[in-house]
Design an enzyme around this catalytic site. Structure first.
Site, PDB file in Angstrom:
ATOM      1  N   VAL A 141       0.905  -1.148   0.000  1.00  0.00           N
ATOM      2  CA  VAL A 141       0.000   0.000   0.000  1.00  0.00           C
ATOM      3  C   VAL A 141       0.946   1.200   0.000  1.00  0.00           C
ATOM      4  O   VAL A 141       1.533   1.546   1.020  1.00  0.00           O
ATOM      5  CB  VAL A 141      -0.928   0.014   1.231  1.00  0.00           C
ATOM      6  N   PRO A 142       1.151   1.812  -1.174  1.00  0.00           N
ATOM      7  CA  PRO A 142       2.218   2.807  -1.337  1.00  0.00           C
ATOM      8  C   PRO A 142       1.869   4.177  -0.756  1.00  0.00           C
ATOM      9  O   PRO A 142       1.675   5.163  -1.479  1.00  0.00           O
ATOM     10  CB  PRO A 142       2.389   2.854  -2.855  1.00  0.00           C
ATOM     11  N   CYS A 143       1.826   4.255   0.561  1.00  0.00           N
ATOM     12  CA  CYS A 143       1.468   5.496   1.238  1.00  0.00           C
ATOM     13  C   CYS A 143       2.449   6.628   0.920  1.00  0.00           C
ATOM     14  O   CYS A 143       2.087   7.802   1.015  1.00  0.00           O
ATOM     15  CB  CYS A 143       1.356   5.268   2.741  1.00  0.00           C
ATOM     16  N   HIS A 144       3.650   6.280   0.485  1.00  0.00           N
ATOM     17  CA  HIS A 144       4.627   7.313   0.121  1.00  0.00           C
ATOM     18  C   HIS A 144       4.188   8.088  -1.118  1.00  0.00           C
ATOM     19  O   HIS A 144       4.703   9.165  -1.384  1.00  0.00           O
ATOM     20  CB  HIS A 144       6.012   6.688  -0.097  1.00  0.00           C
TER      21      HIS A 144
END
Length: 182
Positions: A141-144
């Site tokens: 989950v690419p929160c960046h």
């Protein structure tokens, strides 16, 4: 469910940025961790999250996920959007945020507000930020890839903070923040 299906297992693996961990059970990935400075630090943080976790060899699905994370962190194209996640313990709002965030392609970004708008809750930007701060699946989950309004990076709760966020965006080929609108 009980027994082996519910048992949480983990593996430590090396990446271009340092050792990461991944934890899974019979229903999918239950957690990942961004790189730490050492394997000992990676293990220590993992054991705080999952006290009863046991080290194990990765099955083929988990190994494919590890291989894709390693590829992504070394700057290669890698699609993690189909990795099976076990979100049983994840609140419903967070789950919805993670589903939208998983749709952001490497090299692209959205703002917290744009994610909130896609949720149908345009005033929930802060709640989106809180959900991403609790993300148990970083990289998958690419929160960046979610940034604050006005071109600001916003926070990042992973080791290294905003510097790690910048580094991940640079690895993915983003030439600075690229904002997609809602």
């Amino acid at each position: 469910m009980n027994g082996a299906r519910d048992a949480v297992r983990f593996a430590v693996f090396d990446t271009a940025l340092g050792p990461c961990t991944i934890a899974w059970d019979g229903d999918g990935i239950v957690g990942t961790q961004l790189p730490e400075a050492s394997e000992a630090q990676a293990r220590e943080r993992l054991f705080r999250r999952f006290p009863d976790v046991r080290e194990a060899a990765a099955d083929s699905d988990v190994q494919l996920t590890i291989d894709n994370i390693v590829a992504l962190l070394s700057g290669k194209s890698s699609d993690l959007s189909k990795v099976r996640l076990n979100m049983r313990a994840v609140p419903e709002f967070n789950r919805r945020v993670y589903e939208i965030t998983r749709q952001i392609s490497p090299g692209d970004t959205l703002t917290y507000g744009a994610v909130a708008t896609r949720l149908g809750e345009s005033s929930a930007a802060r709640a989106v930020g809180k959900a991403l701060g609790e993300n148990p699946f970083p990289i998958i989950v690419p929160c960046h890839r979610v940034l604050a309004a006005g071109g600001k990076l916003g926070g990042f709760s992973a080791p290294g903070g905003v510097n790690t966020k910048l580094r991940l965006l640079a690895i993915e080929g983003g030439a600075g923040p690229l904002f997609a609108q809602a």
